[in-house]
Design a protein around this motif. Structure first.
Motif, PDB file in Angstrom:
ATOM      1  N   ASN A  99      17.874 121.274  50.234  1.00 16.67           N
ATOM      2  CA  ASN A  99      16.973 121.890  50.913  1.00 16.67           C
ATOM      3  C   ASN A  99      16.457 121.512  52.417  1.00 16.67           C
ATOM      4  O   ASN A  99      16.142 122.457  53.148  1.00 16.67           O
ATOM      5  CB  ASN A  99      15.376 121.349  50.256  1.00 16.67           C
ATOM      6  CG  ASN A  99      15.284 121.974  48.683  1.00 16.67           C
ATOM      7  OD1 ASN A  99      15.952 123.009  48.490  1.00 16.67           O
ATOM      8  ND2 ASN A  99      14.536 121.579  47.973  1.00 16.67           N
ATOM      9  N   LYS A 100      16.746 120.498  52.776  1.00 15.95           N
ATOM     10  CA  LYS A 100      16.712 119.997  54.116  1.00 15.95           C
ATOM     11  C   LYS A 100      17.777 120.829  54.873  1.00 15.95           C
ATOM     12  O   LYS A 100      17.662 121.540  55.926  1.00 15.95           O
ATOM     13  CB  LYS A 100      17.289 118.530  54.175  1.00 15.95           C
ATOM     14  CG  LYS A 100      17.234 117.988  55.903  1.00 15.95           C
ATOM     15  CD  LYS A 100      17.260 116.525  55.809  1.00 15.95           C
ATOM     16  CE  LYS A 100      17.178 116.155  57.316  1.00 15.95           C
ATOM     17  NZ  LYS A 100      17.465 114.655  57.423  1.00 15.95           N
ATOM     18  N   SER A 103      16.674 123.852  57.768  1.00 21.72           N
ATOM     19  CA  SER A 103      17.606 123.945  59.096  1.00 21.72           C
ATOM     20  C   SER A 103      18.307 125.178  59.498  1.00 21.72           C
ATOM     21  O   SER A 103      18.275 125.632  60.635  1.00 21.72           O
ATOM     22  CB  SER A 103      18.468 122.752  59.072  1.00 21.72           C
ATOM     23  OG  SER A 103      19.159 122.959  60.437  1.00 21.72           O
TER      24      SER A 103
END
Length: 252
Positions: A217-218, A222
């Motif tokens: 998810n990070k 981004s």
């Protein structure tokens, strides 16, 4: 249908749209050249033109959907465009107003685009999916043979008919594209008025990539933020235009 074909074989509802399948089975998958991430069955669930027209006729009487998507599996390039035009013209004969969105392979001949437009198609998507065609050929042995030059040429030609505000688009898969290459692709698409869509790779059971790890998810956040920033420089947003239809795309 009168031929005892379930409506779900021909069409299905997803969010606010009706999806009509213009192909019985994906031509690529049927010839052993299907995409390694695709879980679509190779078994033929037969239906013909009569079944398709019967379903369209009945469902367009009092539609409970806002628009129609024609798509679902890649067709034989020699006859796919004719099928699409026939379906669109039949829809238009019943309902002249309902929006029609096409998602298919890019046609070989650019003049087909004009025929799509005249048949009543309002939006189109020819999905590149993997920008680096050397990787595309490995993961998508059928669709990967279509060059980036062909995709871009047809998509650019389409913007001359449907404009550069989001009615012409293509999907790229986050997780199967190198991030640098992905952003390069988004930049080129936006420069040419083609709306990018980001589809997140999801490992499906019984596919060659079922054990491939999807992005976190990070990483997705981004990529989403940087992609939206690129799009914003050209007065575009990540697609599709319809918020309800972003259910299978990277969206926040």
């Amino acid at each position: 249908t009168k031929n005892n074909v379930p409506y779900s074989t021909v069409a299905y509802l997803s969010t606010d749209r009706l999806r009509l399948k213009h192909e019985v089975v994906c031509e690529m998958k049927g010839t052993g050249k299907g995409c390694a991430f695709c879980s679509v069955s190779t078994s033929r669930k037969e239906f013909n033109t009569d079944d398709l027209k019967e379903v369209i006729s009945n469902l367009l009487v009092n539609p409970e959907f806002r628009h129609i998507l024609i798509g679902g599996g890649s067709g034989d390039p020699n006859i796919e465009s004719k099928k699409i035009i026939d379906i669109s013209e039949f829809i238009r004969a019943i309902n002249p107003e309902i929006p029609i969105y096409l998602m298919s392979l890019p046609p070989f001949e650019k003049d087909v685009l004009g025929k799509y437009k005249r048949a009543g198609i309002n939006e189109i998507a020819f999905n590149i999916e993997i920008w680096d065609r050397s990787i595309a050929k490995k993961i998508m042995p059928g669709k990967g043979q279509i060059s980036l030059e062909i995709y871009l040429s047809v998509l650019k030609a389409a913007t001359e008919l449907w404009g550069t505000t989001g009615n012409v688009r293509t999907a790229l898969i986050v997780g199967l594209n190198n991030s640098e290459t992905l952003f390069e692709g988004i930049q080129i698409l936006c420069e040419n008025g083609i709306q990018p869509m980001l589809s997140v790779f999801r490992p499906m059971k019984n596919t060659k990539l079922e054990s491939f790890v999807p992005p976190t998810n990070k990483v997705l956040l981004s990529i989403y933020e940087k992609a939206q920033n690129i799009c914003g420089q050209y007065n575009l947003k990540l697609g599709p235009i319809c918020d309800a239809c972003k259910n299978n795309m990277l969206a926040i």
